[in-house]
Design an enzyme around this catalytic site. Structure first.
Site, mmCIF file in Angstrom:
data_model
loop_
_atom_site.group_PDB
_atom_site.id
_atom_site.type_symbol
_atom_site.label_atom_id
_atom_site.label_comp_id
_atom_site.label_asym_id
_atom_site.label_seq_id
_atom_site.Cartn_x
_atom_site.Cartn_y
_atom_site.Cartn_z
ATOM 1 C CD GLU A 12 -3.221 -5.903 4.237
ATOM 2 O OE1 GLU A 12 -4.077 -5.121 4.729
ATOM 3 O OE2 GLU A 12 -2.011 -5.655 4.208
ATOM 4 C CD GLU A 59 -2.998 -0.934 2.336
ATOM 5 O OE1 GLU A 59 -2.869 -0.014 3.159
ATOM 6 O OE2 GLU A 59 -3.961 -1.717 2.364
HETATM 7 C C1 GBH Z 1 -4.338 -2.219 5.731
HETATM 8 O O1 GBH Z 1 -4.588 -0.890 5.336
HETATM 9 C C2 GBH Z 1 -2.904 -2.380 6.168
HETATM 10 O O2 GBH Z 1 -2.132 -2.923 5.123
HETATM 11 C C3 GBH Z 1 -2.748 -3.226 7.403
HETATM 12 O O3 GBH Z 1 -1.461 -3.099 7.906
HETATM 13 C C4 GBH Z 1 -3.798 -2.842 8.415
HETATM 14 O O4 GBH Z 1 -3.640 -3.499 9.633
HETATM 15 C C5 GBH Z 1 -5.145 -3.177 7.813
HETATM 16 O O5 GBH Z 1 -5.326 -2.529 6.618
HETATM 17 C C6 GBH Z 1 -6.315 -2.802 8.704
HETATM 18 O O6 GBH Z 1 -6.450 -1.425 8.811
HETATM 19 O O7 GBH Z 1 -7.621 6.509 10.209
HETATM 20 O O8 GBH Z 1 -9.125 7.746 8.791
HETATM 21 O O9 GBH Z 1 -6.728 8.088 8.611
HETATM 22 C C7 GBH Z 1 -5.906 -0.636 4.853
HETATM 23 C C8 GBH Z 1 -6.021 0.763 4.286
HETATM 24 C C9 GBH Z 1 -5.426 2.976 4.878
HETATM 25 C C10 GBH Z 1 -7.263 1.937 5.927
HETATM 26 C C11 GBH Z 1 -5.343 3.969 6.026
HETATM 27 C C12 GBH Z 1 -7.203 2.928 7.051
HETATM 28 C C13 GBH Z 1 -6.562 5.142 7.706
HETATM 29 C C14 GBH Z 1 -7.808 5.912 7.700
HETATM 30 N N1 GBH Z 1 -5.954 1.722 5.352
HETATM 31 N N2 GBH Z 1 -6.661 4.172 6.593
HETATM 32 S S1 GBH Z 1 -7.799 7.166 8.912
#
Ligand code: GBH
Length: 445
Positions: free
Chosen positions: A353, A172
């Site tokens: 994932e 990502e």
């Molecule tokens: C994945 O990201 C990751 O690869 C993994 O490490 C993680 O544990 C898993 O998902 C579960 O979250 O808090 O509003 O700023 C998924 C994509 C991008 C979703 C960042 C959450 C943060 C949103 N992620 N996003 S915010």
């Protein structure tokens, strides 16, 4: 009326991979052990106010010490694939130089343990944990970091190339750009959209150089990126919403897929970058040929769709999970997978994932429903001709959920962080039966 049809068994193709996914900083702990150097996440999580309750990955699920037990858990589940990430600063404590033998030993033991148990290792080289020593000289803000990353990748190919059949370069890159460098909610906690786009380009360059490095060895493994992708839809029938969905599609998907699979940035996305944007100067002649060199597969992280209004705001059209950013819609997975086939051709796909967080309990019927519905969608995509080879749920274990600390539990295995005891949740029992029968029922049970 589907509710009235009889349940049918949806059988997956022979040899379909059944997996689970984790990442180094989220589970390993042993942050300062056996010569590991700090990463940006060690520094960030120790800063005041960065994570919920000040949680850090110092101990996490203590997987570094308990990996043998975790391997047995995987074996009991019947997993045939396991996606983990390698801690760059465990291998190269300062980001470069001589590899740390103890770090290499750990991943040798892990990979050997997987192979002995008949589980295919899927190794991610970078899951956000840039060595702090490199961050101190600019990290991914500097082009040089892409080269450092490729050198580290080459070290891993030399060490494990004859054992690991599948490599993923970056996890990502979008999240590093959007959350690490724009929102500032992830390490390194910067808020600079222009710089973020430069970082995004250097990450892609690092991806391309790592692919090139693998091609230069005798390793037979396949390689590709793991991208966070989200199908985008207009939130209403208006033309404005339709146009905004195209804008969002460029940001969410094409900005990453086009360079890697087509060797170019999307025109409409590039047009949003002003003439004096630092990104434009960061793109050098030949970069897109490196970034766009042939990949063997694409890893897809799918958490949910994106709905956009006529003003470009993002809205939820389905219920969210405990993660407020996550709109739950299994059909989005079908749309995403079939769209990749339609627009990018028949490159093999693996789901790297897919999952949701649930409350702190082992009875997680909501997770079973989520996984079931997404597997039905994945099966439908396979029926439609998508070359989907493997499914990895996120996650094997409850773990350090970045800025959310230990408050969000994504595992099918519960972890008691006081005792480090592992307990199977209902979803683990359910997944074991799915794997054993190589299929799911068409109906929820
Ligand atoms: C994945 O990201 C990751 O690869 C993994 O490490 C993680 O544990 C898993 O998902 C579960 O979250 O808090 O509003 O700023 C998924 C994509 C991008 C979703 C960042 C959450 C943060 C949103 N992620 N996003 S915010």
């Amino acid at each position: 009326d589907p509710a009235k049809t009889n349940p049918a068994e949806l059988v997956f193709p022979a040899g379909f991979g059944w997996g689970a996914s984790t990442s180094a900083y989220q589970i390993e702990g042993a942050a300062a052990e056996d010569g590991r150097g700090p990463s940006v996440w060690d520094v960030f999580s120790h800063e005041q106010g960065r994570t919920r309750d000040g949680d850090t990955g110092d101990v996490a699920a203590d997987h570094y010490h308990r990996f043998a037990e975790d391997l047995d858990i995987m074996k009991d589940l019947g997993l045939t694939s396991y996606r983990f990430s390698i801690s760059w600063s465990r291998i190269l404590p300062t980001g470069r130089g001589t590899p740390n033998t103890k770090g290499l030993d750990f991943y040798h033991k892990l990979v050997d343990g997987l192979l002995t148990r008949g589980i295919a290792p899927v190794a991610t080289l970078f899951h956000w944990d840039t060595p702090q020593a490199l961050q101190e000289i600019g990290g991914w803000e500097h082009r040089d970091c892409a080269k450092r990353f490729a050198d580290y990748a080459a070290t891993m190919f030399a060490a494990l190339g004859d054992k690991v059949p599948t490599w993923l370069t970056l996890n990502e890159p979008k999240t590093v750009v959007d959350v690490g460098y724009t929102a500032g909610v992830h390490a390194p906690g910067k808020r600079d959209r222009q710089l973020a786009n430069v970082v995004g380009h250097h990450l892609l360059l690092g991806h391309g150089l790592a692919v090139q490095a693998l091609r230069g060895t005798t390793a037979e493994g396949r390689i590709g990126p793991a991208l966070s992708l989200s199908p985008t839809y207009p939130a209403d029938e208006s033309d404005a919403a339709r146009r905004q969905a195209t804008v969002a599609d460029a940001e969410e998907n094409r900005r990453w897929l086009d360079p890697v699979l087509l060797g170019r940035y999307p025109e409409d996305w590039l047009a949003t970058q002003p003439a004096d944007a630092p990104l434009r100067a960061a793109i050098k002649d030949g970069d897109l040929a490196v970034i766009g060199a042939k990949n063997d597969l694409v890893g897809v992280n799918y958490y949910g769709p994106t709905h956009v209004t006529g003003t470009g705001s993002r809205v939820m059209k389905h219920p969210t999970s405990q993660a407020t950013w996550q709109e739950v819609d299994p059909d989005g997975l079908f749309d995403l997978l079939t769209r990749i086939k339609r627009d990018y051709g028949d490159i093999p796909l693996i789901i790297t994932e897919n999952g949701m967080p649930t409350k702190n309990a082992t009875q997680d019927q909501d997770r079973i429903t989520f996984l079931h519905d997404h597997l039905v969608a994945a099966h439908r995509a396979i029926q439609a001709g998508v070359r989907l080879e493997t499914y990895h749920l996120w996650s094997l274990l409850d773990n350090f959920e970045w800025a959310e600390g230990y408050s969000q539990r994504w595992g099918i295995i519960h972890v008691d962080y006081k005792t480090q005891q592992r307990t199977r949740k209902a979803s683990a029992d359910w997944y074991q039966t799915v794997i054993a029968r190589n299929g799911v029922s068409s109906h929820r049970t």
